[in-house]
Design a protein around this motif. Structure first.
Motif, PDB file in Angstrom:
ATOM      1  N   LEU A  29       0.828  -1.208   0.000  1.00 49.42           N
ATOM      2  CA  LEU A  29       0.000   0.000   0.000  1.00 49.42           C
ATOM      3  C   LEU A  29       0.862   1.258   0.000  1.00 49.42           C
ATOM      4  CD1 LEU A  29      -2.942  -0.963   2.385  1.00 49.42           C
ATOM      5  CD2 LEU A  29      -2.608  -1.459  -0.049  1.00 49.42           C
ATOM      6  N   ILE A  30       1.959   1.227   0.738  1.00 44.77           N
ATOM      7  CA  ILE A  30       2.879   2.377   0.750  1.00 44.77           C
ATOM      8  C   ILE A  30       3.465   2.585  -0.642  1.00 44.77           C
ATOM      9  CG2 ILE A  30       5.107   3.202   1.627  1.00 44.77           C
ATOM     10  CD1 ILE A  30       4.295   1.938   4.355  1.00 44.77           C
ATOM     11  N   ASP A  31       3.819   1.504  -1.341  1.00 40.62           N
ATOM     12  CA  ASP A  31       4.362   1.633  -2.702  1.00 40.62           C
ATOM     13  C   ASP A  31       3.346   2.279  -3.649  1.00 40.62           C
ATOM     14  OD1 ASP A  31       6.787   0.550  -1.950  1.00 40.62           O
ATOM     15  OD2 ASP A  31       6.349  -1.457  -2.757  1.00 40.62           O
ATOM     16  N   ILE A  32       2.082   1.905  -3.520  1.00 35.02           N
ATOM     17  CA  ILE A  32       1.029   2.515  -4.348  1.00 35.02           C
ATOM     18  C   ILE A  32       0.952   4.017  -4.058  1.00 35.02           C
ATOM     19  CG2 ILE A  32      -1.484   2.637  -4.683  1.00 35.02           C
ATOM     20  CD1 ILE A  32      -1.463  -0.477  -4.259  1.00 35.02           C
ATOM     21  N   ALA A  33       0.971   4.367  -2.788  1.00 32.37           N
ATOM     22  CA  ALA A  33       0.906   5.781  -2.410  1.00 32.37           C
ATOM     23  C   ALA A  33       2.162   6.536  -2.864  1.00 32.37           C
ATOM     24  CB  ALA A  33       0.713   5.909  -0.900  1.00 32.37           C
ATOM     25  N   ARG A  34       3.311   5.896  -2.770  1.00 29.73           N
ATOM     26  CA  ARG A  34       4.561   6.531  -3.212  1.00 29.73           C
ATOM     27  C   ARG A  34       4.464   6.896  -4.694  1.00 29.73           C
ATOM     28  NH1 ARG A  34       7.816   2.854  -1.661  1.00 29.73           N
ATOM     29  NH2 ARG A  34       8.553   3.856   0.235  1.00 29.73           N
ATOM     30  N   ASP A  35       3.917   5.997  -5.505  1.00 29.06           N
ATOM     31  CA  ASP A  35       3.747   6.286  -6.930  1.00 29.06           C
ATOM     32  C   ASP A  35       2.769   7.440  -7.134  1.00 29.06           C
ATOM     33  OD1 ASP A  35       5.512   4.268  -7.619  1.00 29.06           O
ATOM     34  OD2 ASP A  35       3.943   2.827  -8.152  1.00 29.06           O
ATOM     35  N   ARG A  36       1.681   7.438  -6.383  1.00 31.52           N
ATOM     36  CA  ARG A  36       0.656   8.477  -6.517  1.00 31.52           C
ATOM     37  C   ARG A  36       1.195   9.866  -6.170  1.00 31.52           C
ATOM     38  NH1 ARG A  36      -1.553  12.556  -5.576  1.00 31.52           N
ATOM     39  NH2 ARG A  36      -3.711  13.002  -5.097  1.00 31.52           N
ATOM     40  N   PHE A  37       2.064   9.951  -5.148  1.00 32.71           N
ATOM     41  CA  PHE A  37       2.574  11.239  -4.689  1.00 32.71           C
ATOM     42  C   PHE A  37       3.976  11.543  -5.203  1.00 32.71           C
ATOM     43  CE2 PHE A  37      -0.857  10.377  -1.744  1.00 32.71           C
ATOM     44  CZ  PHE A  37      -1.487  11.611  -1.665  1.00 32.71           C
ATOM     45  N   ALA A  38       4.439  10.794  -6.185  1.00 34.06           N
ATOM     46  CA  ALA A  38       5.765  11.052  -6.772  1.00 34.06           C
ATOM     47  C   ALA A  38       5.805  12.494  -7.278  1.00 34.06           C
ATOM     48  CB  ALA A  38       6.038  10.076  -7.906  1.00 34.06           C
ATOM     49  N   GLY A  39       6.836  13.194  -6.924  1.00 24.18           N
ATOM     50  CA  GLY A  39       6.977  14.579  -7.363  1.00 24.18           C
ATOM     51  C   GLY A  39       6.326  15.601  -6.449  1.00 24.18           C
ATOM     52  N   ASP A  40       5.576  15.154  -5.438  1.00 25.99           N
ATOM     53  CA  ASP A  40       4.960  16.076  -4.480  1.00 25.99           C
ATOM     54  C   ASP A  40       5.988  16.329  -3.374  1.00 25.99           C
ATOM     55  OD1 ASP A  40       3.551  17.306  -2.383  1.00 25.99           O
ATOM     56  OD2 ASP A  40       1.684  16.279  -2.926  1.00 25.99           O
ATOM     57  N   ASP A  41       6.554  17.527  -3.373  1.00 30.01           N
ATOM     58  CA  ASP A  41       7.641  17.808  -2.425  1.00 30.01           C
ATOM     59  C   ASP A  41       7.156  18.048  -0.997  1.00 30.01           C
ATOM     60  OD1 ASP A  41       6.505  20.301  -2.768  1.00 30.01           O
ATOM     61  OD2 ASP A  41       8.370  21.301  -3.358  1.00 30.01           O
ATOM     62  N   ARG A  42       5.848  17.940  -0.752  1.00 27.42           N
ATOM     63  CA  ARG A  42       5.337  18.086   0.616  1.00 27.42           C
ATOM     64  C   ARG A  42       5.030  16.744   1.254  1.00 27.42           C
ATOM     65  NH1 ARG A  42       1.336  21.225   2.139  1.00 27.42           N
ATOM     66  NH2 ARG A  42       2.360  21.252   4.130  1.00 27.42           N
ATOM     67  N   VAL A  43       5.261  15.637   0.509  1.00 26.32           N
ATOM     68  CA  VAL A  43       5.041  14.295   1.043  1.00 26.32           C
ATOM     69  C   VAL A  43       6.334  13.488   0.858  1.00 26.32           C
ATOM     70  CG1 VAL A  43       3.670  12.172   0.910  1.00 26.32           C
ATOM     71  CG2 VAL A  43       2.577  14.394   0.468  1.00 26.32           C
ATOM     72  N   LEU A  44       6.872  13.033   1.977  1.00 26.02           N
ATOM     73  CA  LEU A  44       8.095  12.224   1.959  1.00 26.02           C
ATOM     74  C   LEU A  44       7.761  10.809   2.413  1.00 26.02           C
ATOM     75  CD1 LEU A  44      11.274  11.956   1.911  1.00 26.02           C
ATOM     76  CD2 LEU A  44      11.178  12.519   4.348  1.00 26.02           C
ATOM     77  N   PHE A  45       8.227   9.833   1.668  1.00 27.31           N
ATOM     78  CA  PHE A  45       8.083   8.439   2.069  1.00 27.31           C
ATOM     79  C   PHE A  45       9.412   8.021   2.678  1.00 27.31           C
ATOM     80  CE2 PHE A  45       4.638   9.149  -0.723  1.00 27.31           C
ATOM     81  CZ  PHE A  45       3.622   8.353  -0.223  1.00 27.31           C
ATOM     82  N   ALA A  46       9.394   7.819   3.993  1.00 25.12           N
ATOM     83  CA  ALA A  46      10.621   7.529   4.731  1.00 25.12           C
ATOM     84  C   ALA A  46      11.188   6.176   4.334  1.00 25.12           C
ATOM     85  CB  ALA A  46      10.347   7.557   6.235  1.00 25.12           C
ATOM     86  N   ARG A  47      12.476   6.128   4.211  1.00 26.51           N
ATOM     87  CA  ARG A  47      13.182   4.872   3.980  1.00 26.51           C
ATOM     88  C   ARG A  47      13.757   4.449   5.327  1.00 26.51           C
ATOM     89  NH1 ARG A  47      18.579   3.814   0.890  1.00 26.51           N
ATOM     90  NH2 ARG A  47      18.328   1.612   0.404  1.00 26.51           N
TER      91      ARG A  47
END
Length: 193
Positions: A29-47
């Motif tokens: 689910l996080i991977d799906i969201a990461r793709d959806r918000f790619a390029g949005d500089d106000r959302v960071l997906f922590a590694r």
């Protein structure tokens, strides 16, 4: 790094923790969201940093136990925990993004929620779950653990004294659960804008 000299929790942004039992499908689910918000500089997906070698499943940063302990002692982790015999942490970029008012999405641990609430001013919790037979199949498919290890993971269910803000019963198509997570992230992004 997560508190100022006066002891205030880190903000004004949001730490959005995706939690749930092993095999529930959090990473999918996080991977799906990461793709959806790619390029949005106000959302960071922590590694996450993990004391486990890279391999099947979640993309994570790998550190040795000694490196992990040294970084923790230096105060480099805004949040760290132990689970399944491993050490996990969120890196310094998480604190930077939250201080800048962004939303950080991270795969977290249910057991660390009370600590997260103390360290961060705004924490949102998404609990992803699925029935045991579904989780057992997913854990077997990822190929990281023995049958005995999988059985042990399925028996664990840590008590959590923090109610989730959203529960996703992840039993349908991954896109369904992914859409629920994306909608929640979008709402949170708007709330902290």
């Amino acid at each position: 790094m997560t508190h100022d000299a006066g002891g205030a929790a880190l903000g004004p942004g949001t730490l959005l923790l995706v939690v749930g039992p092993s095999g529930a499908g959090k990473d999918t689910l996080i991977d799906i969201a990461r793709d959806r918000f790619a390029g949005d500089d106000r959302v960071l997906f922590a590694r996450r940093l993990v004391t486990r070698p890279s391999g099947t499943g979640e993309a994570h940063g790998t550190v040795s136990e000694a490196e992990f302990e040294a970084l923790k002692a230096q105060g480099r982790f805004p949040l760290s925990w132990r689970a399944h015999g491993l050490s996990y942490a969120l890196g310094p970029e998480v604190a930077q993004e939250i201080a800048a008012g962004g939303v950080v999405v991270a795969n977290g641990s249910r057991a660390t929620l009370p600590e997260a609430r103390r360290r961060f001013a705004r924490v949102r919790v998404v609990h992803v779950t699925a029935p045991v037979p579904v989780r057992a199949q997913r854990l077997a498919t990822r190929g990281r653990e023995s049958a005995a290890d999988i059985e042990e993971r399925l028996r664990r269910s840590p008590e959590v004294d923090v109610a989730p803000d959203l529960v996703i019963e992840n039993v349908g198509a991954p896109a369904d659960g992914g859409a629920q997570l994306c909608g929640f992230i979008a709402e949170e992004r708007a709330a902290v804008a």
